[in-house]
Design a protein around this motif. Structure first.
Motif, PDB file in Angstrom:
ATOM      1  N   VAL A 146       4.522  81.805  54.554  1.00 18.34           N
ATOM      2  CA  VAL A 146       4.405  81.015  53.327  1.00 18.34           C
ATOM      3  C   VAL A 146       3.265  80.032  53.522  1.00 18.34           C
ATOM      4  CG1 VAL A 146       5.490  79.223  51.918  1.00 18.34           C
ATOM      5  CG2 VAL A 146       6.826  81.219  52.657  1.00 18.34           C
ATOM      6  N   VAL A 148       1.453  76.919  51.595  1.00 20.89           N
ATOM      7  CA  VAL A 148       1.536  75.993  50.463  1.00 20.89           C
ATOM      8  C   VAL A 148       0.195  75.297  50.301  1.00 20.89           C
ATOM      9  CG1 VAL A 148       2.693  73.976  49.490  1.00 20.89           C
ATOM     10  CG2 VAL A 148       3.983  75.580  50.922  1.00 20.89           C
ATOM     11  N   VAL A 173       2.717  82.641  43.853  1.00 17.79           N
ATOM     12  CA  VAL A 173       3.682  81.986  42.968  1.00 17.79           C
ATOM     13  C   VAL A 173       3.276  80.538  42.715  1.00 17.79           C
ATOM     14  CG1 VAL A 173       5.640  83.460  43.664  1.00 17.79           C
ATOM     15  CG2 VAL A 173       5.216  81.325  44.881  1.00 17.79           C
ATOM     16  N   TYR A 175       4.435  76.759  42.025  1.00 12.26           N
ATOM     17  CA  TYR A 175       5.630  75.943  42.261  1.00 12.26           C
ATOM     18  C   TYR A 175       5.784  74.967  41.101  1.00 12.26           C
ATOM     19  CZ  TYR A 175       9.041  72.882  44.419  1.00 12.26           C
ATOM     20  OH  TYR A 175      10.167  72.152  44.675  1.00 12.26           O
ATOM     21  N   VAL A 202      11.291  79.963  47.152  1.00 17.01           N
ATOM     22  CA  VAL A 202      10.107  80.349  47.935  1.00 17.01           C
ATOM     23  C   VAL A 202      10.548  81.083  49.200  1.00 17.01           C
ATOM     24  CG1 VAL A 202       8.100  79.527  49.224  1.00 17.01           C
ATOM     25  CG2 VAL A 202       8.732  78.413  47.065  1.00 17.01           C
ATOM     26  N   VAL A 220       1.855  79.846  47.819  1.00 20.22           N
ATOM     27  CA  VAL A 220       2.528  78.955  46.870  1.00 20.22           C
ATOM     28  C   VAL A 220       1.526  77.898  46.421  1.00 20.22           C
ATOM     29  CG1 VAL A 220       4.454  77.351  46.545  1.00 20.22           C
ATOM     30  CG2 VAL A 220       4.689  79.288  48.114  1.00 20.22           C
ATOM     31  N   GLN A 222       0.727  74.513  44.139  1.00 14.30           N
ATOM     32  CA  GLN A 222       1.381  73.347  43.537  1.00 14.30           C
ATOM     33  C   GLN A 222       0.271  72.404  43.055  1.00 14.30           C
ATOM     34  OE1 GLN A 222       4.714  70.529  44.900  1.00 14.30           O
ATOM     35  NE2 GLN A 222       3.361  70.510  46.663  1.00 14.30           N
TER      36      GLN A 222
END
Ligand code: PSU
Ligand code: MN
Length: 298
Positions: A146, A148, A173, A175, A202, A220, A222
């Motif tokens: 993962v 971020v 994806v 967030y 997640v 991810v 954000q």
């Protein structure tokens, strides 16, 4: 490979770890903001109950959990090179002090078995020349972890970067967002294929990916926090100015990203720097929450 004391203890005890890159400290951010970024990210991760682990090449040794005098040398950037994934073997052979980019950090994550990594913005497709594509994307395509981030830096060609993320089969994806953020800006008008709303979700996406033996990352994205995000017009204007300077000075290769980030910082009178620090901290928090969710029973 060398493990720092805290990281080694966490690994032995099965505590959740969050990998961090060192290029953002040694090249991406100016002194003394780099020290602030280090402190804020590590504090954020610890506050959630996970353990931060900065990756680096320390005098030729791949390292998980850069700390002590070594970290000091990186923060003072005394003879520290920017190291991408392809540079790792030569850096090891030569005994180089190397600050790891996203690509190099992902290589180390794969080797060390680290599942979660927090960064600011990934590299991507540059606006000019468009064939300058960060190795971050290729490594994201072959590393199951993962990652971020706040999207890709606004200095890049974001639509092209999104297309490459798709072509390479990198699971993406948002967030708590349906949009691909612009690193300094919250909105770009570009959509992500899926949205998740919790850290547990997640973690579940990574588990699915692994169950299917997908080789790549779960990326991810954000958006930067409300109070420090910049308006799109300001960023656009500053990036154009920065690109002009890069062109005039003939900046090439690995130097391009640090050069553009510094030029944008000047053009935004430091506002981009404050946004950068805030989003790094926010990403560290989310990554720690994901690491905790992964270590809990599914
Ligand atoms: N994001 C930042 N600052 C940085 C970088 C990203 O806010 O310094 C670094 C990361 O290490 C990323 C690298 O992997 O820039 C991408 O460089 P290049 O375009 O040369 O691959
Ligand atoms: Mn490049």
């Amino acid at each position: 490979m060398r493990w720092g004391a805290d990281a080694a203890r966490a690994r032995a005890a099965g505590h959740p770890l969050v990998a961090l890159e060192s290029s953002v400290l040694a090249q991406g951010l100016p002194i003394p903001a780099n020290r602030e970024a280090d402190t804020r990210m590590r504090t954020a991760i610890t506050a959630v109950g996970a353990v931060p682990a900065i990756t680096a090449v320390v005098r030729g040794t791949l390292t998980v959990g850069l700390d002590g005098d070594d970290l000091e040398r990186f923060l003072r950037r005394e003879g520290v090179a920017k190291v991408s994934a392809r540079d790792l073997p030569v850096a090891a052979l030569r005994g180089t002090d190397g600050a790891t980019t996203v690509a190099a950090t992902l290589s180390i994550c794969a080797l060390a078995g680290l599942d979660v990594f927090a960064t600011g913005g990934i590299g991507g497709v540059h606006r000019e020349p468009a064939f300058d594509e960060s190795a971050d994307l290729a490594e994201l395509a072959r590393t199951s972890a993962v990652v971020v981030c706040a999207g890709a830096k606004s200095i890049l060609d974001l639509p092209a970067t999104l297309e490459r993320i798709e072509s390479l089969g990198i699971t993406l994806v948002g967030y708590q967002t349906d949009e691909f953020p612009g690193f300094f800006t919250q909105t770009t008008g570009l959509r992500v294929p899926a949205r998740v709303d919790t850290a547990a979700e997640v973690a579940a996406v990574l588990r699915q990916s692994r169950a299917m033996r997908r080789p790549g990352a779960v990326l991810v994205v954000q958006p930067p926090p409300n109070d420090s995000a910049l308006p799109a017009e300001l960023v656009e204007h500053s990036v154009n100015e920065a690109l002009g300077q890069a062109r005039a000075e003939g900046v090439r290769g690995a130097a391009v990203t640090p050069f553009l980030l510094a030029a944008v910082e000047r053009a935004t009178a430091g506002r981009s720097l404050r946004a950068n620090l805030a989003l790094l901290e926010q990403n560290a928090t989310l990554a720690a929450q994901v690491a905790l969710a992964l270590s809990a029973a599914p």
